[in-house]
Design a protein around this motif. Structure first.
Motif, PDB file in Angstrom:
ATOM      1  N   GLU A  22       0.750  20.050   1.013  1.00 28.29           N
ATOM      2  CA  GLU A  22       0.546  20.685   2.313  1.00 28.29           C
ATOM      3  C   GLU A  22      -0.891  21.207   2.449  1.00 28.29           C
ATOM      4  N   VAL A  23      -1.418  21.808   1.398  1.00 19.05           N
ATOM      5  CA  VAL A  23      -2.798  22.318   1.423  1.00 19.05           C
ATOM      6  C   VAL A  23      -3.800  21.161   1.507  1.00 19.05           C
ATOM      7  N   MET A  24      -3.613  20.149   0.650  1.00 20.69           N
ATOM      8  CA  MET A  24      -4.541  19.018   0.626  1.00 20.69           C
ATOM      9  C   MET A  24      -4.588  18.298   1.974  1.00 20.69           C
ATOM     10  N   SER A  25      -3.448  18.232   2.657  1.00 21.73           N
ATOM     11  CA  SER A  25      -3.367  17.516   3.931  1.00 21.73           C
ATOM     12  C   SER A  25      -3.671  18.425   5.125  1.00 21.73           C
ATOM     13  N   LYS A  26      -4.091  19.648   4.841  1.00 22.58           N
ATOM     14  CA  LYS A  26      -4.383  20.638   5.891  1.00 22.58           C
ATOM     15  C   LYS A  26      -3.184  20.845   6.797  1.00 22.58           C
ATOM     16  N   GLY A  27      -2.002  20.874   6.181  1.00 23.16           N
ATOM     17  CA  GLY A  27      -0.767  21.120   6.912  1.00 23.16           C
ATOM     18  C   GLY A  27      -0.184  19.921   7.644  1.00 23.16           C
ATOM     19  N   THR A  60       7.308  21.632 -21.296  1.00 21.71           N
ATOM     20  CA  THR A  60       6.997  22.967 -20.794  1.00 21.71           C
ATOM     21  C   THR A  60       7.871  23.999 -21.495  1.00 21.71           C
ATOM     22  N   ASP A  61       7.417  25.236 -21.511  1.00 19.83           N
ATOM     23  CA  ASP A  61       8.183  26.326 -22.122  1.00 19.83           C
ATOM     24  C   ASP A  61       9.296  26.830 -21.207  1.00 19.83           C
ATOM     25  N   ASP A  62       9.220  26.492 -19.930  1.00 18.53           N
ATOM     26  CA  ASP A  62      10.206  26.974 -18.959  1.00 18.53           C
ATOM     27  C   ASP A  62      11.272  25.901 -18.733  1.00 18.53           C
ATOM     28  N   PRO A  63      12.481  26.092 -19.291  1.00 14.85           N
ATOM     29  CA  PRO A  63      13.522  25.061 -19.160  1.00 14.85           C
ATOM     30  C   PRO A  63      14.026  24.888 -17.724  1.00 14.85           C
ATOM     31  N   ARG A  64      13.715  25.831 -16.838  1.00  9.29           N
ATOM     32  CA  ARG A  64      14.180  25.734 -15.449  1.00  9.29           C
ATOM     33  C   ARG A  64      13.275  24.854 -14.593  1.00  9.29           C
ATOM     34  N   ARG A  65      12.077  24.574 -15.086  1.00  8.45           N
ATOM     35  CA  ARG A  65      11.122  23.805 -14.284  1.00  8.45           C
ATOM     36  C   ARG A  65      10.762  22.495 -14.957  1.00  8.45           C
ATOM     37  N   LYS A  66      10.811  21.430 -14.170  1.00  3.10           N
ATOM     38  CA  LYS A  66      10.328  20.136 -14.655  1.00  3.10           C
ATOM     39  C   LYS A  66       8.906  19.976 -14.148  1.00  3.10           C
ATOM     40  N   VAL A  67       8.007  19.694 -15.067  1.00  2.00           N
ATOM     41  CA  VAL A  67       6.596  19.538 -14.728  1.00  2.00           C
ATOM     42  C   VAL A  67       6.222  18.069 -14.911  1.00  2.00           C
ATOM     43  N   TYR A  68       5.488  17.537 -13.944  1.00  3.40           N
ATOM     44  CA  TYR A  68       5.120  16.120 -13.933  1.00  3.40           C
ATOM     45  C   TYR A  68       3.610  15.976 -13.918  1.00  3.40           C
ATOM     46  N   PRO A  78       0.821  -1.201   0.000  1.00  9.05           N
ATOM     47  CA  PRO A  78       0.000   0.000   0.000  1.00  9.05           C
ATOM     48  C   PRO A  78       0.864   1.264   0.000  1.00  9.05           C
ATOM     49  N   LEU A  79       0.303   2.324  -0.557  1.00  2.21           N
ATOM     50  CA  LEU A  79       1.025   3.596  -0.632  1.00  2.21           C
ATOM     51  C   LEU A  79       1.189   4.226   0.739  1.00  2.21           C
ATOM     52  N   THR A  80       2.284   4.944   0.902  1.00  4.68           N
ATOM     53  CA  THR A  80       2.444   5.745   2.110  1.00  4.68           C
ATOM     54  C   THR A  80       1.511   6.951   1.999  1.00  4.68           C
ATOM     55  N   GLU A  81       1.273   7.604   3.106  1.00  2.07           N
ATOM     56  CA  GLU A  81       0.424   8.801   3.105  1.00  2.07           C
ATOM     57  C   GLU A  81       1.000   9.869   2.172  1.00  2.07           C
ATOM     58  N   THR A  82       2.308  10.058   2.235  1.00  2.00           N
ATOM     59  CA  THR A  82       2.962  11.047   1.379  1.00  2.00           C
ATOM     60  C   THR A  82       2.788  10.713  -0.090  1.00  2.00           C
ATOM     61  N   MET A  83       2.960   9.452  -0.452  1.00  2.00           N
ATOM     62  CA  MET A  83       2.824   9.033  -1.839  1.00  2.00           C
ATOM     63  C   MET A  83       1.385   9.211  -2.321  1.00  2.00           C
ATOM     64  N   HIS A  84       0.416   8.922  -1.444  1.00  2.00           N
ATOM     65  CA  HIS A  84      -0.987   9.170  -1.794  1.00  2.00           C
ATOM     66  C   HIS A  84      -1.186  10.628  -2.179  1.00  2.00           C
ATOM     67  N   TYR A  85      -0.743  11.508  -1.319  1.00  2.00           N
ATOM     68  CA  TYR A  85      -0.934  12.933  -1.574  1.00  2.00           C
ATOM     69  C   TYR A  85      -0.221  13.374  -2.853  1.00  2.00           C
ATOM     70  N   MET A  86       0.979  12.878  -3.069  1.00  2.00           N
ATOM     71  CA  MET A  86       1.711  13.253  -4.281  1.00  2.00           C
ATOM     72  C   MET A  86       0.961  12.818  -5.540  1.00  2.00           C
ATOM     73  N   LEU A  87       0.507  11.576  -5.556  1.00  2.00           N
ATOM     74  CA  LEU A  87      -0.208  11.087  -6.738  1.00  2.00           C
ATOM     75  C   LEU A  87      -1.521  11.839  -6.936  1.00  2.00           C
ATOM     76  N   LEU A  88      -2.214  12.110  -5.853  1.00  3.33           N
ATOM     77  CA  LEU A  88      -3.457  12.870  -5.965  1.00  3.33           C
ATOM     78  C   LEU A  88      -3.183  14.278  -6.492  1.00  3.33           C
ATOM     79  N   ALA A  89      -2.105  14.892  -6.029  1.00  2.00           N
ATOM     80  CA  ALA A  89      -1.742  16.234  -6.498  1.00  2.00           C
ATOM     81  C   ALA A  89      -1.409  16.217  -7.984  1.00  2.00           C
ATOM     82  N   TRP A 132       4.434   5.810 -13.192  1.00  2.00           N
ATOM     83  CA  TRP A 132       3.195   6.292 -12.596  1.00  2.00           C
ATOM     84  C   TRP A 132       3.009   7.779 -12.884  1.00  2.00           C
ATOM     85  N   ILE A 133       4.122   8.463 -13.212  1.00  2.00           N
ATOM     86  CA  ILE A 133       4.079   9.858 -13.641  1.00  2.00           C
ATOM     87  C   ILE A 133       5.003  10.010 -14.844  1.00  2.00           C
TER      88      ILE A 133
END
Length: 107
Positions: A34-39, A66-74, A8-19, A60-61
């Motif tokens: 942080e917002v989804m988990s209410k801090g 993206t147009d911004d070479p400085r940011r990796k988007v997943y 089973p997924l860890t709590e952190t992994m759940h939130y990451m995948l949901l995000a 899984w991702i």
């Protein structure tokens, strides 16, 4: 889909995948979790990027162009969505036991 070693997924992994149901860069993932988990869940950068590497490795991702070479988007893949579905069903079953469903005391 056969049982995966990360389930089973860890709590952190759940939130990451949901995000990542929407395309996000690393810092935005941290903020959204942080917002989804209410801090309650805060992801350190090292933890985040280690998890991202695993999620990429298991397909899984994916990296989104993206147009911004400085940011990796997943973004979540169909396989990532399937993993969330498996976990949702598992957690729904557990919650039903709290609510008195499906449990038979005459086992």
């Amino acid at each position: 889909m056969s049982r995966h070693k990360l389930l089973p997924l860890t709590e952190t992994m759940h939130y990451m995948l949901l995000a990542l149901r929407e395309p996000l860069h690393g810092y935005a993932i941290m903020q959204k979790v942080e917002v989804m988990s209410k801090g309650q869940v805060r992801i350190a950068a090292g933890t985040l990027y280690g998890a991202i590497e695993n999620l990429l490795k298991y397909k899984w991702i994916v990296l989104v162009p993206t147009d911004d070479p400085r940011r990796k988007v997943y973004k979540l893949t169909n396989e990532g969505l399937a993993i969330l579905q498996i976990e949702q069903e598992r957690l729904s079953h557990i919650l039903s036991l709290y609510e008195g469903g499906e449990y038979n005391e005459e086992i």
